[in-house]
Motif scaffolding. Structure first.
Motif: not given
Ligand code: ZN
Ligand code: PRT
Length: 285
Positions: A51-53
């Protein structure tokens, strides 16, 4: 064998461009669909899909050496990692938007307001610059519906075309941050990983440069050559080849996107004919 480990988004807006960039760098990935991890057969690269986070944390911890992430996520997470290169995709901005009917007279109008956002750190830091205190409601998705359902007065969300805000009766009033995808790196990479990163960067820069330039070919009568050559930059200077028809030459050069249309007009006016414009795949200077 030594490998460079890169974290990219598993699915979402950055996924395709990230994989495409690696592919344009000549890096083939095995079986990318529905995997958490893959490798390349022709470059010592291991790819983690996340996930990008989570990417800034993985890179800070050294679980991944490098990563591709939006500046919005990078700055929000505020981790100790370094930006190596801007990648030119995933462009958007983090903006404050208010209901269209609501009067707005600058940032002071935000004093005491309830602001819904997924970017509490960035929004708070932004407001602090103006000594504004607001009530930040952190929500993880569908931020734009918050005013409509009475959860907040104002939103701070990512915008690209602006149509989501428009459809939800909101107007953009402040830009907190302009963002694009960047390549980030862990601060303590070992020598071996740095060598691989530099190899990858060399390729990324060649791909980026190629995208900003076009290869142009044109014909011109020899008596116009001097004037035409003076208009062209080329990588060193343009190539000039004689045509089969005497008194005529073919001129080859490279033009950058920024000056492209102006130059083409000038070249035509100077007597160039049969102008061909060809995309460049890689450009190494
Ligand atoms: Zn995200
Ligand atoms: O699952 P994961 O956590 O990895 O993905 P995600 O859902 O958090 O992120 P994703 O895939 O939506 O976006 C990934 C990154 O793409 C963001 O962090 C930005 O860096 C970048 N990006 C670029 C965008 C947009 N453009 C964008 N328009 N991210 C989100 N949006 C959303 C925005 O939140 C809003 O809902 O698109 C809507 C607005 O778009 P317009 O065109 O209507 O203005």
């Amino acid at each position: 064998m030594n490998k460079l480990r890169i974290a990219i988004q598993k699915s979402g807006r950055l996924y395709e461009d990230s994989v495409k960039l690696l592919s344009e760098c000549g890096i083939d990935l095995r079986n990318v669909k529905d995997r958490l991890k893959t490798e390349s057969d022709n470059f010592p690269l291991e790819v983690f899909f996340l996930r990008d986070d989570d990417i800034p944390q993985y890179v800070e911890d050294g679980v991944a050496d490098i990563g591709i992430v939006g500046q919005n996520v990078l700055f929000e997470k505020n981790k100790h990692i370094e930006v190596v290169e801007e990648l030119g995709f995933g462009k958007c901005r983090l903006s404050i938007a208010v209901p269209r009917g609501q009067q707005y007279e600058g940032v002071t109008s935000l004093q005491g307001k309830r602001i819904a956002t997924s970017y509490p750190f960035l929004v708070t830091s932004y407001l602090k610059q103006y000594n504004i205190e607001a009530d930040i409601h952190e929500i993880s998705g569908s931020v734009e519906i918050a005013p409509g359902i009475g959860l907040a007065d104002v939103v701070a969300d990512l915008v690209s075309s602006g149509s989501t805000l428009f459809m939800n009766g909101l107007k953009e009033v402040e830009t907190i941050l302009k963002s694009q995808a960047v390549l980030v790196k862990n601060k303590q990479l070992k020598e071996e990983q740095l060598i691989l990163l530099n190899k990858l960067l060399f390729r990324i820069r060649a791909v980026k440069k190629a995208k900003r330039n076009k290869y142009v070919l044109m014909n011109a009568p020899n008596d116009q050559l001097e004037k035409i050559i003076s208009l062209l930059p080329g990588m060193k200077s343009p190539s000039v080849l004689p045509l089969a028809e005497s008194g005529w030459s073919s001129i080859h050069s490279v033009l950058s996107e920024d000056e492209f249309w102006d130059k083409i007009e000038q070249l035509k006016a100077a007597g160039a004919q049969g102008i061909l414009v060809v995309p460049i795949e890689k450009m190494i200077v």
